[in-house]
Design an enzyme around this catalytic site. Sequence first.
Site, PDB file in Angstrom:
ATOM      1  N   ARG A   4      14.155-105.366  21.986  1.00  0.00           N
ATOM      2  CA  ARG A   4      14.115-105.772  20.583  1.00  0.00           C
ATOM      3  C   ARG A   4      14.685-107.170  20.421  1.00  0.00           C
ATOM      4  NH1 ARG A   4      17.565-106.482  16.687  1.00  0.00           N
ATOM      5  NH2 ARG A   4      19.297-105.781  18.002  1.00  0.00           N
ATOM      6  N   VAL A   5      14.095-107.943  19.511  1.00  0.00           N
ATOM      7  CA  VAL A   5      14.671-109.205  19.047  1.00  0.00           C
ATOM      8  C   VAL A   5      14.645-109.191  17.531  1.00  0.00           C
ATOM      9  CG1 VAL A   5      14.131-110.586  21.084  1.00  0.00           C
ATOM     10  CG2 VAL A   5      12.433-110.348  19.280  1.00  0.00           C
ATOM     11  N   SER A   6      15.537-109.959  16.919  1.00  0.00           N
ATOM     12  CA  SER A   6      15.748-109.850  15.478  1.00  0.00           C
ATOM     13  C   SER A   6      14.859-110.775  14.669  1.00  0.00           C
ATOM     14  CB  SER A   6      17.221-110.135  15.136  1.00  0.00           C
ATOM     15  OG  SER A   6      18.064-109.224  15.789  1.00  0.00           O
ATOM     16  N   THR A   7      14.544-111.969  15.161  1.00  0.00           N
ATOM     17  CA  THR A   7      13.864-112.967  14.360  1.00  0.00           C
ATOM     18  C   THR A   7      12.555-113.371  15.020  1.00  0.00           C
ATOM     19  OG1 THR A   7      14.965-114.826  15.446  1.00  0.00           O
ATOM     20  CG2 THR A   7      16.077-113.841  13.541  1.00  0.00           C
ATOM     21  N   GLN A  10      12.957-115.874  17.898  1.00  0.00           N
ATOM     22  CA  GLN A  10      13.200-115.314  19.219  1.00  0.00           C
ATOM     23  C   GLN A  10      11.913-114.796  19.846  1.00  0.00           C
ATOM     24  OE1 GLN A  10      16.270-112.585  17.758  1.00  0.00           O
ATOM     25  NE2 GLN A  10      17.725-113.561  19.146  1.00  0.00           N
TER      26      GLN A  10
END
Length: 630
Positions: A4-7, A10
């Site tokens: 997972r990445v938040s933005t 990324q």
Amino acid sequence: MYVRVSTSNQVHQQTIDQQLDRLRAHLQAQDLTLTDQNIYRDDGFSGARLNRPGLDHLRDAIRERSIDRVVLTAPDRLARNYVHQMLLLEEFEEHGCQVEFLDRPMSQDPHDQLLLQIRGAVAEYERTLITERMRRGRQAKLRAGVLLPWTRAPYGYRLHPDRPRDPGGVVLEPGEAAVVAEIFALYLEPQVSLLQLARTLAERHIPSPGGKSVWAVATLHGILTNPAYTGQVYTGRVRYRPPRIRRSATHPIGRPHESRIPVPRAEWIAVATVPAIVATEQFDLVQSKLAKNRCFSQRNNTAHPYLLRALVSCGYCRYACIGRTAVRSPYSYYMCSSKLKWAMLGREPCHARFAPAGQLDDLVWRDLCEVLTHPAELTRALERAHGGQWLPQELQARRENLRQGRVSLGQQIDRLTEAYLHDVIALPEYERRRRDLEQRDQALAEQERQLSAQADRHEELAGTAIAIENFCARVRAGLDNASFEQKRQLVELLIDRVIVTDTAVEIHYVIPTDRSSEHVRFCHLRTDYLDGPVGTHRAGQFLGREHARADVEALLELGRLVADEALRDNATDRLAPRPQRGVDFAAAGHGPTHLQDGPTVAAFDVLEARAGCKRPPLPRPLTLAQTLSI
């Protein structure tokens, strides 16, 4: 593997691929390989929320026991909230799934568990700290006038391609700016509403900001209320809160949107100046007209009493139906609202008939009284929805059979051990047979655990049935002498939706199962939108407990088709088509076409008898709160 990445930044920088490379190298060292189907990923989703598609699919697969181990790079990839981490880890453990973190393998050792909890708390603190610093820094730049609050320029403006957040790079788009000026001028003309303005723009073949041939009323309202067109850019004009009611009672859940709450003008923050399109005086006149027209909105029209106001939907296009009374006529109808939106929707007219309000109100009220008078039908619906009536003697018999089966397997294991000790069988044969017996014993133990869970559920449902009967008994006494206001209050509480399709009426009832939920409508609970793991409710006092496990598999959604034979006798004579002001009764057929609209009306002839119950499929399992929906 879960990554997972938040933005979105990324995602573009391929940091999620770096996580995948580390995880693949770790598994290759163990001579393991995974296909793409076993990789669950969330690109651009915050770890502070559990509403993530990749995580939902992973949890569904673990619940089906098709996964026995999940590998992640770090605990904060699973969740940034400590409570969310603990809930997910407990859920995975209950379904026999082991969680492994690449940074530091965790075990059941108390020291490792303490370290995991500390890391979860630190991740939550770090996210809160970063969020607050970014908010403060962004606010400082906005007050200094060096940062635009826009992620996309309003209709009529263009941003500098190299400096998209620089206020000095904002320029006018001549064609769109002319359209904006025309929108303000047209709306100030007498007797022009937002809907009429949308039709005028569509007739002139002016494309909307999204490139469509029709303009949405919400788009026009956003343009007319945006002070940037006067040359001054503001920020902080609205704040957002979680939604409190459903978007639709008939449409799929979808992804909920937060509600916008206007902020007083004195609290706005002036950011920068841009080229103006309309004068300030013209903008103020438009705001005055919008405020005046708001008083004439259909939602504020209570001149005529409708028992089922805001509860009726069209069975063809699934749009809500509005109440309409003919001018100088005693006849009232529920009309599909898409008939007024056909120009805005850009579709063919809806051919649904008008439903006579008086007869539909009487029909639904009589059926509601019948349901409350005979609560045994509600109990039977509850039992059918959970697999049929559960007999206590059957429960005891199955428990006894499982107990005897496990005792017999234990005796076989003891005899097998004695045979091995007396050198009757060899060690390999002993291990093979013992392994088979232990697997059978584990299977019986699992069945016994499921049986106990079903017994607990039966006890809970029995308590729910008693609560329903008590509620019906309290309400039943005042049904005969209820006033219109009391009827309306009871209908809002007990009916979620009435769907009318020509001669069929489908009523969705919702029965409170707890005293605390007798004062709130079902659509206000929003258990289908709450941001939390499946089975965890956050509806406060109406749900009784903050963290309730998902012991109940699905929220009961049963449809009841009802009818009134008495309508057959006089429906044709009493409900003959009569001309109404602004409505053409002359043309067009009445075939069932979706999302259609038009100014034609036919008589609502009869509500045909169709007895029985049905259970429509749910898009995904929900959870029984304090309301039984039938």
